[in-house]
Design an enzyme around this catalytic site. Structure first.
Site, mmCIF file in Angstrom:
data_model
loop_
_atom_site.group_PDB
_atom_site.id
_atom_site.type_symbol
_atom_site.label_atom_id
_atom_site.label_comp_id
_atom_site.label_asym_id
_atom_site.label_seq_id
_atom_site.Cartn_x
_atom_site.Cartn_y
_atom_site.Cartn_z
ATOM 1 C CE LYS A 15 73.282 51.199 33.494
ATOM 2 N NZ LYS A 15 74.640 50.728 33.186
ATOM 3 C CD GLU A 71 75.837 49.146 28.299
ATOM 4 O OE1 GLU A 71 75.544 49.775 27.291
ATOM 5 O OE2 GLU A 71 75.109 48.262 28.796
ATOM 6 N NE ARG A 92 67.593 43.603 36.007
ATOM 7 C CZ ARG A 92 68.458 44.536 35.581
ATOM 8 N NH1 ARG A 92 68.352 45.786 35.972
ATOM 9 N NH2 ARG A 92 69.397 44.245 34.736
HETATM 10 P P1 ATP Z 1 70.148 49.174 33.945
HETATM 11 O O1 ATP Z 1 68.923 48.361 33.670
HETATM 12 O O2 ATP Z 1 70.026 50.032 35.137
HETATM 13 O O3 ATP Z 1 70.631 49.931 32.755
HETATM 14 P P2 ATP Z 1 72.201 47.265 33.422
HETATM 15 O O4 ATP Z 1 72.075 45.828 33.752
HETATM 16 O O5 ATP Z 1 72.115 47.611 32.002
HETATM 17 O O6 ATP Z 1 71.224 48.073 34.345
HETATM 18 P P3 ATP Z 1 75.009 47.377 33.800
HETATM 19 O O7 ATP Z 1 75.882 48.555 33.867
HETATM 20 O O8 ATP Z 1 75.139 46.454 32.667
HETATM 21 O O9 ATP Z 1 73.542 47.886 33.966
HETATM 22 O O10 ATP Z 1 75.124 46.570 35.169
HETATM 23 C C1 ATP Z 1 76.321 46.122 35.728
HETATM 24 C C2 ATP Z 1 76.014 44.957 36.610
HETATM 25 O O11 ATP Z 1 75.051 45.327 37.595
HETATM 26 C C3 ATP Z 1 75.420 43.818 35.829
HETATM 27 O O12 ATP Z 1 76.158 42.656 36.142
HETATM 28 C C4 ATP Z 1 74.019 43.707 36.286
HETATM 29 O O13 ATP Z 1 73.675 42.371 36.389
HETATM 30 C C5 ATP Z 1 74.024 44.378 37.651
HETATM 31 N N1 ATP Z 1 72.755 45.059 37.902
HETATM 32 C C6 ATP Z 1 72.192 46.052 37.200
HETATM 33 N N2 ATP Z 1 70.990 46.400 37.693
HETATM 34 C C7 ATP Z 1 70.787 45.591 38.766
HETATM 35 C C8 ATP Z 1 69.730 45.443 39.721
HETATM 36 N N3 ATP Z 1 68.634 46.209 39.682
HETATM 37 N N4 ATP Z 1 69.879 44.517 40.686
HETATM 38 C C9 ATP Z 1 70.977 43.750 40.753
HETATM 39 N N5 ATP Z 1 72.000 43.835 39.889
HETATM 40 C C10 ATP Z 1 71.920 44.733 38.908
HETATM 41 MG MG MG Z 2 73.654 45.839 31.094
#
Ligand code: ATP
Ligand code: MG
Length: 578
Positions: A286, A51, A276
């Protein structure tokens, strides 16, 4: 985009090493099974779907290594797709930064760069299809009421009074929602599933909300936007993804994604969840990272203390080290926290092989070698990298006035302090034995200068008469050394699991006040004058350092990437003993 933005990207092509076969076992067995049953015609197609609402962090690196790694291993493909369905939070700055970071990590999406917003029209068509099938309805309840009607884990939900609207009325209202006739928040489109389902995600989830907001890519074309739950599975389906690898929190959304795809009768990827990555002494959301940036607690997304990819790059971590870390931690189904010492261990292992050794003094103490000829300068041979003898040697100048580290001298040495002290002899690396004969202090009683004598017979570092010294110090020649600023880093947070960061007060009480130390009058070897941004060195006895982005010809600036001492080796030893 220029796909090669970083001159230090040494090894962009190694995109197959991002995963460890044993540790991704459960994912591989699902894929192998699907290949053997020819579920997707022998294809393996994954995607990384960020995202664009922030910069990528080390957790994303885990997902990137996994998705691109799986695709490479099975000779499949991996897309980069920006999940830009929320118009409010997305910024084009993030899109460019994310592309740069993935490329720098060593992965290539080739011509498969996609945006979820390109599918808005298709998603709208799919929504019409569900309405026509009596599977979706327009609801006038407010967000608060919807929450109330939804029930809880222990109490059932309640049907909305609008649930049984006719298909015609739903079509009419939904089209008018799109046409902009209604205010934000006044209506939503919901899936008609089951308000009694034990899975809260199945209790008529919202698919569209009204939001009169301009989107960075679709501008003002839309005033209704799809929710994540509605959009995400469709994006994967539209791109013909075979395996949608996502994090564990989406496990109980899977029945909903399955329901949407089944009702629509469209391509149905296999969703696979993994845990994760959490890392000790830092945060990975984020939202929290944005708070650190916006609140001025760090100097931006690429502050070397941040767990972001760009922060790590600036700190001096290499793509190979980050990939190696992701490989070692593997992928599993249980949420856990990885010790940050393991990440630093991977960085150190990598830098040990590739870094040229140099001498630098962080806290200089002047040493005058009384019996060394005043105007003489000798060029002594120093080894560039004992781990890689092909890196050769270089000359370092030696002269009468030198700097050593303040910490390498004690006027009254405590037990086990074997470095320089009055009357004691030590070795200067690549040079001579020197013996401290006099200590000069200022009016406050602080030691400001040492006088030593040297033994010319010990040139190169050993005494022909076989006498030994108990330590070897690094040093620089005072007249030749360059002044530099050096930034030392520690963990950003004092707590292993920083918690409760919601107010500024709480945030502050979790932050480590020692996380950045700036030393302004360090002295480094002359050979560092022309060092390029991000090039890395081992400062002997002090750690691995890299040239900061703020470095100029007139002001040298280095970041300490990691100290030499490997905490991980110790932790491992302790773990084995247990
Ligand atoms: P955040 O909690 O940091 O905002 P998010 O999941 O909202 O993370 P996205 O931009 O949607 O962030 O993430 C893109 C991809 O990265 C998703 O497929 C998510 O599963 C993966 N991802 C995000 N954070 C992690 C993590 N800590 N470990 C492994 N994969 C992750
Ligand atoms: Mg997300």
């Amino acid at each position: 985009m220029n796909k090669n933005p970083m001159s230090t990207n040494r090894d962009n092509q190694h995109n197959t090493e991002g995963l460890n076969s044993e540790r991704t076992g459960f994912i591989r067995s699902i894929i192998c099974e699907d290949l053997s049953t020819d579920k997707y015609g022998g294809r393996v197609h994954t995607r990384f779907p960020p995202e664009p609402n922030g910069y990528l962090h080390i957790g994303h690196a885990k997902s990137i290594c996994l998705n691109f790694g799986i695709a490479a291993e099975y000779k499949g493909l991996c897309n980069l797709r920006f999940d830009d369905t929320n118009p409010i939070k997305e910024e084009s700055e993030y899109i460019e930064a994310i592309k740069e970071d993935i490329w720098w990590l060593g992965f290539d999406w080739e011509d498969r760069l996609y945006f979820a917003s390109d599918y808005f029209e298709q998603m709208y068509e799919y929504a019409l299809k569900l309405i026509k099938a009596g599977k979706a309805y327009v609801d006038d309840l407010s967000a608060g009421q919807i929450r109330e009607y939804r029930g809880t884990l222990t109490s059932p939900g309640k049907n909305s009074p609008n649930r049984d609207r006719s298909i015609e009325e739903n079509l009419d209202l939904f089209e008018r929602m799109r046409a902009g006739e209604f205010e934000d928040g006044s209506r939503v489109l919901r899936a008609k599933i089951d308000m009694l389902s034990p899975n809260l995600n199945m209790r008529d989830p919202v698919m569209y909300r009204i939001l009169h907001a301009s989107h960075p890519r679709t501008a003002d074309k839309w005033c209704i936007y799809p929710t994540y739950d509605w959009a995400h599975g469709l994006e994967d389906s539209i791109e013909q993804i075979t395996h949608s690898i996502c994090t564990l929190e989406f496990e109980n959304h899977r029945p909903l994604y399955d329901w949407f795809l089944e009702q629509l009768g469209i391509h149905h990827p296999q969703q696979i969840e993994f845990a994760r990555l959490n890392l000790s002494y830092t945060v990975m959301s984020k939202r929290k990272l944005l708070k650190l940036v916006k609140g001025g607690y760090v100097k931006g997304w690429d502050d070397p203390r941040m767990p972001t990819i760009c922060g790590m790059r600036r700190r001096g971590y290499s793509p190979a080290a980050i990939r190696s870390f992701c490989k070692i931690i593997g992928v599993n189904k249980f949420n856990s926290t990885v010790d940050i010492a393991l990440l630093e261990h991977c960085v150190r292992e990598d830098l040990n092989k590739t870094s040229q050794r140099v001498m630098a003094v962080l806290k200089p103490l002047k040493v005058v070698v009384d019996n060394y000829p005043k105007d003489q300068v000798e060029q002594l041979d120093a080894i560039n990298n004992p781990e890689d003898l092909s890196a050769g040697t270089r000359k370092v100048p030696f002269s009468q006035e030198l700097y050593i580290e303040q910490d390498d001298f004690m006027e009254k040495p405590v037990p086990k302090f074997y470095r320089l002290a009055p009357g004691r002899e030590v070795r200067l690396r690549y040079a001579y034995f020197v013996k401290c004969v006099n200590v000069i202090k200022n009016s406050k009683g602080e030691v400001v200068e040492l006088h030593c004598t040297y033994d010319p017979a010990t040139k190169g570092g050993d005494a022909p008469d076989g006498r030994k010294v108990r330590s070897t110090l690094h040093w620089v020649s005072a007249a030749h050394a360059l002044e530099a600023e050096v930034r030392l880093y520690e963990n950003l947070f004092t707590k292993e699991k920083p918690d409760n960061l919601d107010t500024d007060e709480n945030l502050k009480s979790n932050l480590n006040p020692q996380s950045l130390k700036i030393l302004k009058s360090c002295r480094v070897e002359t050979s560092l004058a022309a060092a390029k941004h991000l090039s890395h060195y081992q400062f002997e006895r002090l750690g691995y350092f890299c040239v900061d982005m703020e470095n100029t010809e007139n002001k040298l600036v280095f970041n300490r990437t990691v100290p030499l001492r490997d905490r991980w080796a110790k932790i491992r030893k302790a773990q084995k003993k247990r």
